[in-house]
Design a protein around this motif. Structure first.
Motif, PDB file in Angstrom:
ATOM      1  N   UNK A 148      -6.746 -18.564   1.692  1.00 48.40           N
ATOM      2  CA  UNK A 148      -5.850 -18.083   1.409  1.00 48.40           C
ATOM      3  C   UNK A 148      -5.843 -16.358   1.770  1.00 48.40           C
ATOM      4  N   UNK A 149      -3.841 -15.936   2.124  1.00 50.18           N
ATOM      5  CA  UNK A 149      -4.285 -14.190   2.940  1.00 50.18           C
ATOM      6  C   UNK A 149      -5.274 -12.994   1.454  1.00 50.18           C
ATOM      7  N   UNK A 150      -4.921 -13.338   0.392  1.00 49.33           N
ATOM      8  CA  UNK A 150      -6.132 -12.442  -0.347  1.00 49.33           C
ATOM      9  C   UNK A 150      -7.125 -12.549  -0.247  1.00 49.33           C
ATOM     10  N   UNK A 151      -7.647 -14.134  -0.202  1.00 48.26           N
ATOM     11  CA  UNK A 151      -9.208 -14.175  -0.121  1.00 48.26           C
ATOM     12  C   UNK A 151      -9.896 -13.729   0.708  1.00 48.26           C
ATOM     13  N   UNK A 152      -9.104 -13.956   1.921  1.00 52.01           N
ATOM     14  CA  UNK A 152      -9.189 -13.192   3.120  1.00 52.01           C
ATOM     15  C   UNK A 152      -9.051 -11.516   2.871  1.00 52.01           C
ATOM     16  N   UNK A 153      -8.625 -10.996   2.467  1.00 50.99           N
ATOM     17  CA  UNK A 153      -8.661  -9.755   2.746  1.00 50.99           C
ATOM     18  C   UNK A 153     -10.170  -9.058   2.011  1.00 50.99           C
ATOM     19  N   UNK A 154     -10.047 -10.095   0.492  1.00 56.98           N
ATOM     20  CA  UNK A 154     -11.239  -9.713  -0.099  1.00 56.98           C
ATOM     21  C   UNK A 154     -12.953  -9.893   1.141  1.00 56.98           C
ATOM     22  N   UNK A 155     -12.451 -10.803   1.906  1.00 55.62           N
ATOM     23  CA  UNK A 155     -13.350 -11.068   2.966  1.00 55.62           C
ATOM     24  C   UNK A 155     -13.731  -9.933   3.115  1.00 55.62           C
ATOM     25  N   UNK A 174      -0.805 -16.321  -1.293  1.00 54.70           N
ATOM     26  CA  UNK A 174      -0.697 -17.620  -0.600  1.00 54.70           C
ATOM     27  C   UNK A 174      -1.038 -17.715   0.635  1.00 54.70           C
ATOM     28  N   UNK A 175      -0.467 -17.544   1.905  1.00 49.60           N
ATOM     29  CA  UNK A 175       0.186 -17.642   3.175  1.00 49.60           C
ATOM     30  C   UNK A 175      -1.671 -17.476   3.817  1.00 49.60           C
ATOM     31  N   UNK A 176      -1.661 -19.622   4.360  1.00 53.59           N
ATOM     32  CA  UNK A 176      -3.130 -19.934   4.687  1.00 53.59           C
ATOM     33  C   UNK A 176      -3.615 -18.750   5.785  1.00 53.59           C
ATOM     34  N   UNK A 177      -4.500 -18.610   6.143  1.00 53.00           N
ATOM     35  CA  UNK A 177      -4.952 -18.125   6.663  1.00 53.00           C
ATOM     36  C   UNK A 177      -6.609 -18.484   8.081  1.00 53.00           C
ATOM     37  N   UNK A 178      -6.469 -18.995   9.422  1.00 55.46           N
ATOM     38  CA  UNK A 178      -6.734 -19.713  10.229  1.00 55.46           C
ATOM     39  C   UNK A 178      -7.476 -18.662  11.043  1.00 55.46           C
ATOM     40  N   UNK A 223       1.712 -12.027  12.205  1.00 56.79           N
ATOM     41  CA  UNK A 223       0.979 -12.414  11.068  1.00 56.79           C
ATOM     42  C   UNK A 223       0.865 -10.999  10.093  1.00 56.79           C
ATOM     43  N   UNK A 224       0.398 -11.907   9.394  1.00 64.08           N
ATOM     44  CA  UNK A 224       0.184 -10.981   7.909  1.00 64.08           C
ATOM     45  C   UNK A 224      -0.729  -9.452   8.518  1.00 64.08           C
ATOM     46  N   UNK A 225      -0.754  -8.437   7.752  1.00 60.37           N
ATOM     47  CA  UNK A 225      -1.908  -7.161   8.572  1.00 60.37           C
ATOM     48  C   UNK A 225      -2.613  -7.028   7.412  1.00 60.37           C
ATOM     49  N   UNK A 226      -3.867  -6.639   7.402  1.00 61.49           N
ATOM     50  CA  UNK A 226      -5.345  -6.150   7.030  1.00 61.49           C
ATOM     51  C   UNK A 226      -5.800  -4.539   7.702  1.00 61.49           C
ATOM     52  N   UNK A 227      -5.405  -3.431   6.543  1.00 55.85           N
ATOM     53  CA  UNK A 227      -5.268  -2.626   7.414  1.00 55.85           C
ATOM     54  C   UNK A 227      -7.090  -1.201   7.028  1.00 55.85           C
TER      55      UNK A 227
END
Length: 267
Positions: A148-155, A174-178, A223-227
């Motif tokens: 999930x995107x939330x998990x990826x941001x924490x990663x 909740x968006x799946x990120x691969x 794409x979702x964004x991570x800054x």
């Protein structure tokens, strides 16, 4: 025989060819004698007072930095100016300064490969490739499994050194990120490339309000964004460059542990 400054430069130029640098960039040796022993080398993102202090404390004879000290044309380096003071101090202390900037961004492997590796991505190619090769700005990669995107941001936050601004995400938690695009440093100029690549998320630094907002408002799948901060996104490269320098021979290499991100307060 101890490696010389020239030996270290040769290893860095082989890994990060100067001809990959953008025409506006300033890379290479800033000060120092190529014939002198390199001895102890400090690798950092920013050649600023804090990292010069660190080099002096370590007894380093050379600093290898990602960002140029003198990017724009200068007519002098007087000691009563901020950058001039650094040049004078390094010369007095016998410290050489070498910078690998956009050539390290575009090289394979380069800055964005180090960022991708830190995030646990398997790199599949450049985000904005140079013609006819595997070099270019940014990287596209993939996770071993979607999360999930939330998990990826924490990663991302766990993988990079902590900064006061931290890590920000924009997208459905909740968006799946691969599949992921990354670009070390300021990367909102590659939002279109990330969208065209069809990735699930894009990680970069210095995302500005309007480009990010307009990206997220585009019709269709984006794409979702991570800054992250500029310094944090490029710090993983220091470890990569340190390994390159060790290949130059008899030299001791240290990666800077000082955060040179300018933001130091939150409210």
């Amino acid at each position: 025989m101890p490696a010389t400054v020239s030996d270290v430069i040769a290893a860095l130029d082989a890994a990060y060819p100067p001809d990959l640098a953008e025409s506006w960039d300033a890379v290479g040796l800033v000060c120092g004698d190529p014939a002198e022993p390199a001895g102890r080398v400090l690798v950092c993102v920013d050649p600023v007072a804090a990292t010069v202090d660190e080099a002096v404390e370590l007894g380093a004879r050379m600093i290898v930095a990602h960002h140029p000290l003198l990017l724009r044309g200068v007519h002098g380096v007087p000691a009563d100016s901020a950058k001039g003071a650094l040049v004078h101090r390094m010369i007095r202390e016998g410290i050489a300064l070498f910078c690998a900037h956009t050539n390290a961004d575009s090289a394979n492997p380069g800055v964005s490969d180090a960022l991708a590796t830190a995030l646990g991505l398997r790199v599949t190619g450049p985000l904005a490739p140079h013609p006819g090769g595997d070099t270019g700005i940014g990287r596209i990669g993939e996770l071993a499994e979607a999360e999930p995107f939330g998990t990826f941001v924490r990663r991302v936050a766990a993988a990079l050194p902590a900064t006061r601004p931290g890590v920000h995400g924009a997208g459905d938690p909740d968006r799946p990120i691969r599949t992921v695009a990354v670009s070390g440093g300021a990367g909102d100029g590659y939002l279109g490339a990330a969208t065209e690549a069809g990735v699930d998320a894009y990680v970069t630094a210095d995302l500005r309000h309007h480009p990010a907002g307009e990206h997220l408002e585009r019709l269709g799948r984006v794409p979702a964004l991570v800054g992250v901060t500029h310094w944090a996104s490029e710090w993983p490269w220091c470890g990569q460059a340190a390994e390159v320098i060790r290949g130059a021979g008899n030299v001791e290499v240290h990666v800077s542990t000082r955060c040179t991100d300018p933001w130091n307060l939150t409210a």
